[in-house]
Design an enzyme around this catalytic site. Sequence first.
Site, mmCIF file in Angstrom:
data_model
loop_
_atom_site.group_PDB
_atom_site.id
_atom_site.type_symbol
_atom_site.label_atom_id
_atom_site.label_comp_id
_atom_site.label_asym_id
_atom_site.label_seq_id
_atom_site.Cartn_x
_atom_site.Cartn_y
_atom_site.Cartn_z
ATOM 1 N N PRO A 146 3.348 6.272 -10.390
ATOM 2 C CA PRO A 146 3.925 7.403 -9.657
ATOM 3 C C PRO A 146 2.935 8.569 -9.489
ATOM 4 O O PRO A 146 3.179 9.469 -8.703
ATOM 5 C CB PRO A 146 5.140 7.813 -10.498
ATOM 6 C CG PRO A 146 5.048 7.080 -11.772
ATOM 7 C CD PRO A 146 4.082 5.948 -11.616
ATOM 8 N N GLU A 188 5.717 3.580 -20.971
ATOM 9 C CA GLU A 188 5.498 4.999 -20.693
ATOM 10 C C GLU A 188 4.244 5.238 -19.868
ATOM 11 O O GLU A 188 4.008 6.320 -19.371
ATOM 12 C CB GLU A 188 5.396 5.788 -22.011
ATOM 13 C CG GLU A 188 6.720 5.941 -22.718
ATOM 14 C CD GLU A 188 7.783 6.541 -21.816
ATOM 15 O OE1 GLU A 188 7.587 7.684 -21.345
ATOM 16 O OE2 GLU A 188 8.801 5.875 -21.572
ATOM 17 N N ARG A 236 1.975 -8.258 6.421
ATOM 18 C CA ARG A 236 2.505 -8.423 7.780
ATOM 19 C C ARG A 236 1.554 -7.901 8.852
ATOM 20 O O ARG A 236 1.725 -8.197 10.030
ATOM 21 C CB ARG A 236 3.901 -7.788 7.901
ATOM 22 C CG ARG A 236 3.923 -6.312 7.680
ATOM 23 C CD ARG A 236 5.343 -5.796 7.582
ATOM 24 N NE ARG A 236 6.071 -5.899 8.846
ATOM 25 C CZ ARG A 236 5.847 -5.140 9.905
ATOM 26 N NH1 ARG A 236 4.915 -4.210 9.865
ATOM 27 N NH2 ARG A 236 6.543 -5.299 11.007
ATOM 28 N N ASP A 255 5.569 -0.820 15.668
ATOM 29 C CA ASP A 255 6.404 -0.402 14.548
ATOM 30 C C ASP A 255 6.506 1.102 14.415
ATOM 31 O O ASP A 255 5.587 1.831 14.754
ATOM 32 C CB ASP A 255 5.801 -0.893 13.229
ATOM 33 C CG ASP A 255 5.989 -2.371 13.047
ATOM 34 O OD1 ASP A 255 6.848 -2.938 13.728
ATOM 35 O OD2 ASP A 255 5.256 -2.935 12.219
HETATM 36 N N1 ADE Z 1 5.499 2.738 -11.118
HETATM 37 C C1 ADE Z 1 6.584 3.452 -11.477
HETATM 38 N N2 ADE Z 1 6.997 4.241 -10.475
HETATM 39 C C2 ADE Z 1 6.154 4.013 -9.424
HETATM 40 C C3 ADE Z 1 6.052 4.520 -8.100
HETATM 41 N N3 ADE Z 1 6.891 5.437 -7.628
HETATM 42 N N4 ADE Z 1 5.058 4.053 -7.321
HETATM 43 C C4 ADE Z 1 4.187 3.145 -7.790
HETATM 44 N N5 ADE Z 1 4.238 2.627 -9.019
HETATM 45 C C5 ADE Z 1 5.209 3.055 -9.837
#
Ligand code: ADE
Length: 242
Positions: A88, A115, A153, A168
């Site tokens: 994230p 974590e 794709r 697209d």
């Molecule tokens: N791992 C956990 N959350 C994630 C996200 N939002 N994007 C990529 N990998 C992740």
Amino acid sequence: MHIDILTLFPEMFQGMFGSGIFKRAIDQKLVSVGIHNIRDYTHDKHHSVDDYPYGGGAGMVLKPEPIFEAVESIKGESATVPIILLTPQGRLFSQQVAQELSQYSHLILICGHYEGVDERVREHLATDELSIGDYVLSGGELAAMVVIDAVVRLLPGVLGSAASPLDDSHVAGLLEYPQYTRPAIYRGWSVPEVLLSGNHAQIADWRREQVILRTLERRPELLDKAKLSSEEKGLVQKLRQS
Ligand code: ADE
């Protein structure tokens, strides 16, 4: 393209590659996939992939050694293959990033879990970090699937018609125009007259206007970044005023 995936849950990918466009792409040798269990690269008798965080705190952290060893054994001699950590904290994945990745012949994706991943993986192994959005998943697997889907794709021959990915939503930074198929009237709801007219120039104009209108209604911020012709800019102005 060859895609290597490092994961603690290889079975999660079975469904994805066993059906639909992926199965066809694999059968036609347009893409090949290696799914590697990070646990196979451990050497202790418990096959530990994670450990407690230094400094304390909740949760476990993925150990660096099995991830480094897995990547090194997969990568071979190649110095240019992108090694992408799904996290994230990564840069935000987009159609543009998908297009960028589709130019490579080999990708390595590392799915994090627990974590987090020992920081040395980010610092000294990964060449890129990608996030699929501002939310936290329980692991990188679903994010890896999203990235792989959007990239594969785009590879030549994977979709039936070579032209189709170009229309697209998001390709030109705008949303796609509405699509209709038969019947022409369904439950009293008619297909827009112009699409039945057979007049290709008028249909093209209508679609261009719909692209702008849709984007203006749903994702107006995309219009500020998109490359528009002067005609399209005029259309945006007209629609904004109406
Ligand atoms: N791992 C956990 N959350 C994630 C996200 N939002 N994007 C990529 N990998 C992740």
